[in-house]
Motif scaffolding. Sequence first.
Motif, PDB file in Angstrom:
ATOM      1  N   SER A   1       0.840  -1.195   0.000  1.00  0.00           N
ATOM      2  CA  SER A   1       0.000   0.000   0.000  1.00  0.00           C
ATOM      3  C   SER A   1       0.882   1.255   0.000  1.00  0.00           C
ATOM      4  O   SER A   1       2.020   1.238   0.460  1.00  0.00           O
ATOM      5  CB  SER A   1      -0.944  -0.007   1.198  1.00  0.00           C
ATOM      6  OG  SER A   1      -0.206   0.014   2.396  1.00  0.00           O
ATOM      7  N   PHE A   2       0.328   2.332  -0.503  1.00  0.00           N
ATOM      8  CA  PHE A   2       1.031   3.607  -0.596  1.00  0.00           C
ATOM      9  C   PHE A   2       1.033   4.314   0.750  1.00  0.00           C
ATOM     10  O   PHE A   2       0.006   4.403   1.422  1.00  0.00           O
ATOM     11  CB  PHE A   2       0.353   4.501  -1.641  1.00  0.00           C
ATOM     12  CG  PHE A   2       0.886   5.901  -1.648  1.00  0.00           C
ATOM     13  CD1 PHE A   2       2.063   6.197  -2.311  1.00  0.00           C
ATOM     14  CD2 PHE A   2       0.217   6.916  -0.981  1.00  0.00           C
ATOM     15  CE1 PHE A   2       2.564   7.485  -2.311  1.00  0.00           C
ATOM     16  CE2 PHE A   2       0.710   8.209  -0.977  1.00  0.00           C
ATOM     17  CZ  PHE A   2       1.888   8.486  -1.649  1.00  0.00           C
ATOM     18  N   HIS A   3       2.199   4.830   1.126  1.00  0.00           N
ATOM     19  CA  HIS A   3       2.349   5.672   2.317  1.00  0.00           C
ATOM     20  C   HIS A   3       3.246   6.835   1.940  1.00  0.00           C
ATOM     21  O   HIS A   3       4.323   6.624   1.372  1.00  0.00           O
ATOM     22  CB  HIS A   3       2.980   4.897   3.482  1.00  0.00           C
ATOM     23  CG  HIS A   3       2.140   3.753   3.953  1.00  0.00           C
ATOM     24  ND1 HIS A   3       1.025   3.932   4.732  1.00  0.00           N
ATOM     25  CD2 HIS A   3       2.251   2.422   3.741  1.00  0.00           C
ATOM     26  CE1 HIS A   3       0.485   2.752   4.981  1.00  0.00           C
ATOM     27  NE2 HIS A   3       1.208   1.826   4.388  1.00  0.00           N
TER      28      HIS A   3
ATOM     29  N   CYS B   1      -2.164  11.477  -8.438  1.00  0.00           N
ATOM     30  CA  CYS B   1      -1.264  12.075  -7.445  1.00  0.00           C
ATOM     31  C   CYS B   1      -2.011  12.712  -6.286  1.00  0.00           C
ATOM     32  O   CYS B   1      -3.151  13.124  -6.409  1.00  0.00           O
ATOM     33  CB  CYS B   1      -0.423  13.166  -8.107  1.00  0.00           C
ATOM     34  SG  CYS B   1       0.671  12.569  -9.401  1.00  0.00           S
TER      35      CYS B   1
ATOM     36  N   GLN C   1       0.343   8.208  -6.112  1.00  0.00           N
ATOM     37  CA  GLN C   1      -0.038   7.346  -4.998  1.00  0.00           C
ATOM     38  C   GLN C   1       0.188   5.882  -5.381  1.00  0.00           C
ATOM     39  O   GLN C   1      -0.755   5.113  -5.537  1.00  0.00           O
ATOM     40  CB  GLN C   1      -1.488   7.638  -4.605  1.00  0.00           C
ATOM     41  CG  GLN C   1      -1.639   9.056  -4.096  1.00  0.00           C
ATOM     42  CD  GLN C   1      -3.053   9.408  -3.766  1.00  0.00           C
ATOM     43  OE1 GLN C   1      -3.519   9.117  -2.650  1.00  0.00           O
ATOM     44  NE2 GLN C   1      -3.767   9.998  -4.709  1.00  0.00           N
ATOM     45  N   ARG C   2       1.447   5.552  -5.531  1.00  0.00           N
ATOM     46  CA  ARG C   2       1.882   4.200  -5.867  1.00  0.00           C
ATOM     47  C   ARG C   2       3.008   3.812  -4.923  1.00  0.00           C
ATOM     48  O   ARG C   2       3.901   4.620  -4.647  1.00  0.00           O
ATOM     49  CB  ARG C   2       2.389   4.127  -7.316  1.00  0.00           C
ATOM     50  CG  ARG C   2       1.360   4.502  -8.373  1.00  0.00           C
ATOM     51  CD  ARG C   2       0.266   3.442  -8.453  1.00  0.00           C
ATOM     52  NE  ARG C   2      -0.659   3.686  -9.531  1.00  0.00           N
ATOM     53  CZ  ARG C   2      -1.864   4.223  -9.394  1.00  0.00           C
ATOM     54  NH1 ARG C   2      -2.289   4.599  -8.194  1.00  0.00           N
ATOM     55  NH2 ARG C   2      -2.646   4.388 -10.431  1.00  0.00           N
ATOM     56  N   ALA C   3       2.996   2.587  -4.455  1.00  0.00           N
ATOM     57  CA  ALA C   3       4.013   2.109  -3.508  1.00  0.00           C
ATOM     58  C   ALA C   3       5.340   1.858  -4.221  1.00  0.00           C
ATOM     59  O   ALA C   3       5.365   1.373  -5.354  1.00  0.00           O
ATOM     60  CB  ALA C   3       3.536   0.817  -2.842  1.00  0.00           C
ATOM     61  N   GLN C   4       6.401   2.209  -3.550  1.00  0.00           N
ATOM     62  CA  GLN C   4       7.775   1.907  -3.946  1.00  0.00           C
ATOM     63  C   GLN C   4       8.154   2.423  -5.334  1.00  0.00           C
ATOM     64  O   GLN C   4       8.901   1.763  -6.056  1.00  0.00           O
ATOM     65  CB  GLN C   4       8.044   0.409  -3.842  1.00  0.00           C
ATOM     66  CG  GLN C   4       7.940  -0.086  -2.420  1.00  0.00           C
ATOM     67  CD  GLN C   4       8.371  -1.525  -2.263  1.00  0.00           C
ATOM     68  OE1 GLN C   4       8.092  -2.362  -3.114  1.00  0.00           O
ATOM     69  NE2 GLN C   4       9.059  -1.806  -1.173  1.00  0.00           N
TER      70      GLN C   4
ATOM     71  N   MET D   1      11.276   8.911  -2.489  1.00  0.00           N
ATOM     72  CA  MET D   1       9.947   8.673  -3.032  1.00  0.00           C
ATOM     73  C   MET D   1       9.767   9.580  -4.246  1.00  0.00           C
ATOM     74  O   MET D   1      10.006  10.780  -4.177  1.00  0.00           O
ATOM     75  CB  MET D   1       8.866   8.984  -1.995  1.00  0.00           C
ATOM     76  CG  MET D   1       7.457   8.964  -2.564  1.00  0.00           C
ATOM     77  SD  MET D   1       6.216   9.187  -1.289  1.00  0.00           S
ATOM     78  CE  MET D   1       5.967   7.472  -0.839  1.00  0.00           C
TER      79      MET D   1
ATOM     80  N   HIS E   1       8.486  12.110  -6.726  1.00  0.00           N
ATOM     81  CA  HIS E   1       7.572  13.247  -6.709  1.00  0.00           C
ATOM     82  C   HIS E   1       8.032  14.247  -7.752  1.00  0.00           C
ATOM     83  O   HIS E   1       9.223  14.423  -7.979  1.00  0.00           O
ATOM     84  CB  HIS E   1       7.473  13.887  -5.322  1.00  0.00           C
ATOM     85  CG  HIS E   1       8.769  14.354  -4.753  1.00  0.00           C
ATOM     86  ND1 HIS E   1       9.776  13.495  -4.353  1.00  0.00           N
ATOM     87  CD2 HIS E   1       9.237  15.601  -4.528  1.00  0.00           C
ATOM     88  CE1 HIS E   1      10.796  14.185  -3.890  1.00  0.00           C
ATOM     89  NE2 HIS E   1      10.496  15.476  -3.997  1.00  0.00           N
TER      90      HIS E   1
END
Length: 137
Positions: free
Chosen positions: A3-5, A23, A41-44, A90, A92
């Motif tokens: 999951s996204f964090h 996003c 909003q995507r994990a890793q 991360m 961005h």
Amino acid sequence: MLSFHLDPRLEAETLPVGPLGLCMLRLMNDRRWPWLALVPQRAQITEFHDLTPLDQTMLTFEAALVGRVLKRETKAETINTAMITNVIPMFHLQMVARTAGDPLWPEPVFGRGGSLPYEEGEGERFAETLRQALLAS
């Protein structure tokens, strides 16, 4: 599936503007420049090429929309756009509104000097202005 964090440093250094399709849009807490970060909003995900082709397309669409609104709302001459993940790994996309005569014009702002946080409520008001302008677009 992971999951996204949001990266803790991004969370600490930004204010929420709102969700887009792919996003989350965040305002850097630095009043020297109107500076936004689009965070898929995507994990890793650490690089643009880590996104799927569909997500790359969506990010491009969202960046164009945000760039137009940021330029219009700030009356900037140009929007500097960068994908620099050396400090915060991360992925961005950063968008900074620039005007001739700003403190570092025409040099890039990334990694230059300490930030000057918004005054109490100022960042939240600017985030709301951007949110409303995006909704109207």
